[in-house]
Design an enzyme around this catalytic site. Structure first.
Site, PDB file in Angstrom:
ATOM      1  N   ARG A 133       0.823  -1.211   0.000  1.00  0.00           N
ATOM      2  CA  ARG A 133       0.000   0.000   0.000  1.00  0.00           C
ATOM      3  C   ARG A 133       0.857   1.259   0.000  1.00  0.00           C
ATOM      4  NH1 ARG A 133      -2.757   2.046   4.384  1.00  0.00           N
ATOM      5  NH2 ARG A 133      -2.637   0.054   5.483  1.00  0.00           N
TER       6      ARG A 133
ATOM      7  N   TYR B  43     -16.079  14.840 -17.343  1.00  0.00           N
ATOM      8  CA  TYR B  43     -16.605  13.480 -17.237  1.00  0.00           C
ATOM      9  C   TYR B  43     -17.715  13.473 -16.185  1.00  0.00           C
ATOM     10  CZ  TYR B  43     -16.703   8.617 -15.632  1.00  0.00           C
ATOM     11  OH  TYR B  43     -17.098   7.363 -15.236  1.00  0.00           O
TER      12      TYR B  43
ATOM     13  N   ASP C 197      -7.583  17.556 -16.919  1.00  0.00           N
ATOM     14  CA  ASP C 197      -7.805  16.156 -17.280  1.00  0.00           C
ATOM     15  C   ASP C 197      -7.346  15.971 -18.721  1.00  0.00           C
ATOM     16  OD1 ASP C 197      -8.891  13.679 -18.111  1.00  0.00           O
ATOM     17  OD2 ASP C 197     -10.490  13.818 -16.617  1.00  0.00           O
TER      18      ASP C 197
ATOM     19  N   LYS D 109      -8.175   4.253 -19.984  1.00  0.00           N
ATOM     20  CA  LYS D 109      -8.501   4.570 -21.364  1.00  0.00           C
ATOM     21  C   LYS D 109      -7.287   4.369 -22.281  1.00  0.00           C
ATOM     22  CE  LYS D 109     -12.504   5.813 -19.603  1.00  0.00           C
ATOM     23  NZ  LYS D 109     -12.304   5.960 -18.153  1.00  0.00           N
TER      24      LYS D 109
END
Length: 400
Positions: free
Chosen positions: A74, A128, A193, A218
């Site tokens: 982590r 988005y 973005d 993406k």
């Protein structure tokens, strides 16, 4: 369409295409390896607990990546770190921090600023749909002011922590002058973005953005088989992001990091090929009387949006080669109806005011032959979808 070719203006010595293949892999030959190793360990042994305590204290105080072997997955992972190094190189930033998804990455950016008492965000629609919802819903204690680009400077106040934009925007492909937007932000960090453009088409950090966000799911991954997000930024902000990631657990799985690093190596080639096909389809759609309007960015890219004169749902139902599905950036072509799916969570009035009409379709163009894709679109537009609407916008030429 402009394809960025060089990284030399950012201090690198190779073209972007070469960096995409080699960044994050420079030490492999010295290790006697050719392929990137995949480290799936969740924990790492150490026989010096005092030293481990000191390293953990140092991370808690600074957020800097620990020297030596990892402590716990982590906190850090070698495979994920390679992807982060490569993406930072491509975006021209000091650092990058990867997360389990694009939304986890955006959440971490907001939490960094909220932790400093900077809860206000200035944002430009469209974004988005889930980014819009995260800002507007106040789930993280944020307050958002939605503005046109010209209103950014006037909307900034002492508690403003971020200005957020997306260019080209999802799903209308509207473009912003990022350099002008960055000037309007003053001392407030601009979060851009860059999911649709990727560093192949634009590098927002070179235009003044302090934070560059990607849904790595993406184009960076590129094959529809990996979920991830990443933030490219300076090392100071990266350290704060690592601390949030450690505390909240939104880590990128090592296998995802491996796939994303592999995806970067073909990113320039994929973007060139898909963008050429997208431009051709945009030209054909713009000349088609069944289509009211086409949206295609001057920047280029593999995304095309268009508004039908007939029922857009019939087009979705009529495609056979193209896949009707959410997401984008894969090697195969996808189409979806934003008002029903990706932006359904945005209030109807806000959708329409930001240019997302009920007849808008968003298409992510893949690597298929343009002629095959056009045949599929042609028959889908003809199948019960060609009846003209009673009212609708006039057909417009493709920008650029």
């Amino acid at each position: 369409m402009e394809i960025t070719e060089s990284t030399q203006d950012r201090g690198g010595s190779h073209s972007l295409a070469t960096e995409a293949v080699h960044a994050g892999r420079e030490d492999l030959a010295g290790m006697g390896l050719h392929a990137v190793p995949l480290d799936l360990s969740t924990t790492y042994p150490s026989y010096d607990s005092r030293q481990e305590a000191a390293r953990i204290d140092a991370f808690a105080a600074t957020g800097a990546r620990p020297d030596g072997p990892p402590v716990y997955a982590r906190l850090d992972n070698p495979t994920v770190a390679r992807f982060e190094t490569a993406l930072a190189r491509l975006e021209g930033t000091e650092s990058a921090v990867a997360f389990a998804s694009g939304m986890a990455a955006l959440t971490a950016c907001l939490l960094v600023r909220v932790a400093r008492g900077l809860r206000h965000v200035v944002a430009v629609r469209p974004l988005y749909g889930c980014s819009d919802h995260l800002l507007d819903g106040g789930l993280l204690g944020t307050e958002v002011t939605w503005v046109d680009p010209a209103g950014i400077a006037d909307a900034i106040r002492p508690g403003t922590g971020l200005v957020m934009v997306e260019s080209p925007a999802n799903p209308t492909l509207a473009e912003l002058d990022l350099r002008a937007v960055a000037r309007s932000c003053g001392a407030v960090p601009l979060l851009a973005d860059n999911t649709f453009a990727t560093p192949v088409l634009q590098r927002p950090a070179e235009q003044g953005a302090g934070i560059v966000l990607h849904s790595a799911t993406k184009y960076l991954g590129g094959h529809g088989d990996v979920l991830g997000g990443v933030v490219a930024c300076d090392e100071e902000f990266a350290r704060a992001l690592r601390q949030v990631r450690f505390a909240t657990g939104g880590v990128l799985h090592p296998l995802a990091g491996y796939l994303l690093l592999r995806g970067l190596s073909t990113l320039p080639v994929r973007m060139r090929a898909a963008s050429a096909t997208a431009a051709e389809l945009a030209r054909r759609l713009a000349a088609d009387p069944r289509v009211a309007r086409v949206h295609y960015p001057r920047l280029g890219g593999a995304m095309v949006a268009f508004e039908t004169r007939g029922d857009p749902h019939e087009v979705i139902a009529g495609v056979r080669l193209i896949t009707p599905a959410v997401s984008l950036g894969s090697v195969d072509t996808l189409i979806q109806h934003p008002a029903s799916i990706s932006h359904r969570i945005v209030a109807e009035g806000d959708r329409r005011s930001s240019g997302i009409s009920d007849r808008l379709l968003r298409m992510s163009v893949g690597l298929e032959d343009a002629r095959d894709l056009w045949r599929d679109l042609d028959q889908a537009l003809s199948a019960r979808a060609a009846e003209p609407a009673a009212e609708g916008p006039e057909r417009a030429p493709v920008p650029g």
